[in-house]
Design a protein around this motif. Structure first.
Motif, PDB file in Angstrom:
ATOM      1  N   ALA B 115      75.463   6.855  18.162  1.00 49.88           N
ATOM      2  CA  ALA B 115      75.210   8.208  18.681  1.00 49.88           C
ATOM      3  C   ALA B 115      73.990   8.862  18.033  1.00 49.88           C
ATOM      4  N   GLY B 116      73.908   8.788  16.723  1.00 47.09           N
ATOM      5  CA  GLY B 116      72.790   9.408  16.035  1.00 47.09           C
ATOM      6  C   GLY B 116      71.454   8.797  16.426  1.00 47.09           C
ATOM      7  N   TYR B 117      71.440   7.485  16.598  1.00 50.50           N
ATOM      8  CA  TYR B 117      70.208   6.806  17.006  1.00 50.50           C
ATOM      9  C   TYR B 117      69.805   7.236  18.415  1.00 50.50           C
ATOM     10  N   GLN B 118      70.806   7.329  19.292  1.00 49.33           N
ATOM     11  CA  GLN B 118      70.533   7.776  20.659  1.00 49.33           C
ATOM     12  C   GLN B 118      69.912   9.167  20.659  1.00 49.33           C
ATOM     13  N   ARG B 122      66.351   9.919  22.119  1.00 49.04           N
ATOM     14  CA  ARG B 122      66.329  10.827  23.272  1.00 49.04           C
ATOM     15  C   ARG B 122      65.411  12.015  22.981  1.00 49.04           C
ATOM     16  N   GLY B 123      65.506  12.563  21.774  1.00 56.84           N
ATOM     17  CA  GLY B 123      64.683  13.708  21.403  1.00 56.84           C
ATOM     18  C   GLY B 123      63.253  13.313  21.050  1.00 56.84           C
ATOM     19  N   GLN B 124      62.965  12.002  21.120  1.00 52.19           N
ATOM     20  CA  GLN B 124      61.630  11.490  20.766  1.00 52.19           C
ATOM     21  C   GLN B 124      61.190  11.984  19.401  1.00 52.19           C
ATOM     22  N   LEU B 125      62.138  12.047  18.484  1.00 55.95           N
ATOM     23  CA  LEU B 125      61.840  12.546  17.140  1.00 55.95           C
ATOM     24  C   LEU B 125      61.322  11.453  16.232  1.00 55.95           C
ATOM     25  N   VAL B 126      61.606  10.204  16.571  1.00 56.78           N
ATOM     26  CA  VAL B 126      61.108   9.093  15.753  1.00 56.78           C
ATOM     27  C   VAL B 126      60.597   7.992  16.671  1.00 56.78           C
TER      28      VAL B 126
END
Lengths: 343, 343
Positions: B115-118, B122-126
């Motif tokens: 979930a955290g990776y998704q 998804r947020g294009q944060l990394v």
């Protein structure tokens, strides 16, 4: 299977066009840098997939305004700052709820330095900072103010009452809770094991001990002093035990001091709890491992507050009117029970 | 005073124009969103200051391609994973040299979850991840491969020899170093204190003990087993000491097991070192605090390697041909010296 049903990502455009995401980004922002056939292909894919070019820039911007830097350095000495890692965890867990994400940076140096902050600001890698390990004369708040970079600090900015963007844990109250707990447990002599006077945090905790005893109508027991290292704590702990005698209790300014004291008591065959009550501070892994009662810092609440302050500042709002002081919570274990059969 | 002599930042433009940085960014990328008088003012300031508009987008892009995510969760149980915090520190220190910066995220859950990776993808944060706490059946590598997100793992991807983007520490060699150190110190009986068989890491360390004894022409001493908790380690340590007897030595699979064993020995009055040699693993703060010899993991080298792998992948390069196995280093303290006057 894709992570974002219903919304086309720059990655999908890049994959479908067989180019890098940077090329897609260039196609949108700097088309002059992209060769004509590639540009045409990327634009065709954008049309086919229904990708909205503004998404890319929006994402870039929204990301930028949520990057909060946190320095790891003095905090690297894990056993000397037992809450550093749990605090980074708390920040990382709560950041998303504030539209933020944490960017950690660090050096192997022992003290917070401006250099790392300058690098992060210069590289535009973060928009704000959470500070820890604040200390008198700390140059960071002024520097960040001068450069109009929002921040919030874990720890009071001692000597700077004009700065209100902080949250801290009420150590005076936490040590008071420890004293009342020991009084309730039946110990009638309660000493204190702290750091050399002069540290704001340490003096605050010592005052919590003296004030709580005063409120309980008890005279202060003996005091011991040690630096925040195990061997000195063991040696000072031996001397303190000689003076306080069996059946008393000692409140410690940190779990590490408590551990040194516990070793000093164990080596002379005293039972921890029945023969000598011990309470530490921080409720670190050390305390849990050794079964030592301790005072837990509400790190989730502190992290949540600080991220809220930063979020408000990034949204153009003002600094809070006052800092926020959070109450800690006593975690009782066998080390503060006179019952030899306590778990 | 300004942080960037010689280079104009978007912040300076924003300050000079009396607008937010987002407005400057909009003026560059989405001029249609900015009111005409504001747009004109921003553009005038850009000309006056000599700001090169492309800087902004370049910075945004270069920032994006350097954001490396690292999950904090299982690792939050500090005493069960003693290297988690020093490893985050090492990543944070070395990231800049690879054009990266670390973005931490986490949950209070015990296990790495998708979930955290998704959320981060998804947020294009990394743009990439460093994984830790890999384990058999770990769903993350496959998920990241499916979504073409580069990653590198601290820890072998046991059972997935096709995945080569990892670095690990040679536990077999580290335990072997501990055995040879104890042989050199004059202990003639050397036992092992490990975890229940079945864990890849634990079995590897146990094999290092057995193989090193075999190479030294010595028969294996008694073995004890405990979970990674202090109380079970204390109890299993007592039983192991009963069987191995005074004057022997024990290599432990972790510092926490070593600490349990040290407590079991102390409570029966055995001198650590002269009466029972003890070596732990991880060289954590626990080992340093308790004066226990241990095997240090080269976390700086591991972090540097993993960031290099991720950097190469982000630059469009391939995964390495093989994983990288780093040699640990024995840190000798008084707990593995038969000399009662050792420091």
């Amino acid at each position: 299977m894709h992570v974002m049903p219903g919304r086309i990502t720059i990655r999908e455009v890049a994959d479908a066009a067989g180019v890098s995401r940077q090329t897609v980004s260039n196609s949108l922002i700097h088309p002059e840098r992209v060769k004509a056939p590639t540009l045409e292909r990327v634009r065709r894919v954008i049309d086919e997939l229904g990708y909205r070019p503004s998404n890319a820039a929006q994402t870039l911007r929204s990301q930028r305004t949520g990057a909060v830097g946190f320095e790891l350095n003095a905090t690297g000495a894990g056993h000397r700052n037992a809450v550093a890692f749990p605090f980074v965890l708390a920040l990382s867990v709560h950041a998303a709820a504030h539209g933020s994400h944490m960017v950690t940076f660090g050096t192997h140096d022992a003290r917070p330095l401006l250099a790392g902050y300058q690098d992060m600001v210069r590289g535009q890698l973060v928009d704000a900072f959470i500070l820890a390990d604040t200390h008198p004369g700390d140059p960071r708040p002024q520097w960040l103010d001068d450069h109009r970079v929002p921040y919030a600090a874990f720890g009071r900015l001692w000597g700077r009452p004009d700065i209100t963007s902080w949250a801290d844990v009420d150590g005076h109250d936490g040590v008071g809770q420890a004293v009342r707990h020991l009084v309730d447990a039946g110990y009638d002599r309660i000493g204190f094991f702290g750091w050399p006077s002069g540290s704001a945090v340490g003096d605050d905790r010592r005052a919590g001990w003296a004030d709580a005893l005063d409120a309980a109508g008890m005279r202060p027991g003996p005091e011991g002093v040690s630096s925040q290292r195990l061997q000195p704590a063991l040696e000072a702990g031996r001397a303190l035990l000689d003076r306080i005698g069996k059946g008393s209790a000692i409140v410690c300014a940190s779990d590490l001091l408590a551990l040194g004291l516990e070793r000093a008591a164990s080596e002379r065959g005293w039972r921890i709890g029945p023969d000598i009550g011990i309470v530490g501070f921080d409720d670190s892994a050390l305390a849990e491992l050794a079964g030592i009662s301790s005072v837990a810092q509400p790190l989730d609440a502190v992290a949540d507050h600080l991220l809220g302050v930063v979020h408000e500042r990034l949204a153009g709002g003002r600094a809070p009117d006052t800092g926020a002081l959070f109450q800690p919570r006593l975690v009782a274990r066998a080390s503060s029970s006179r019952d030899p059969h306590a778990p």
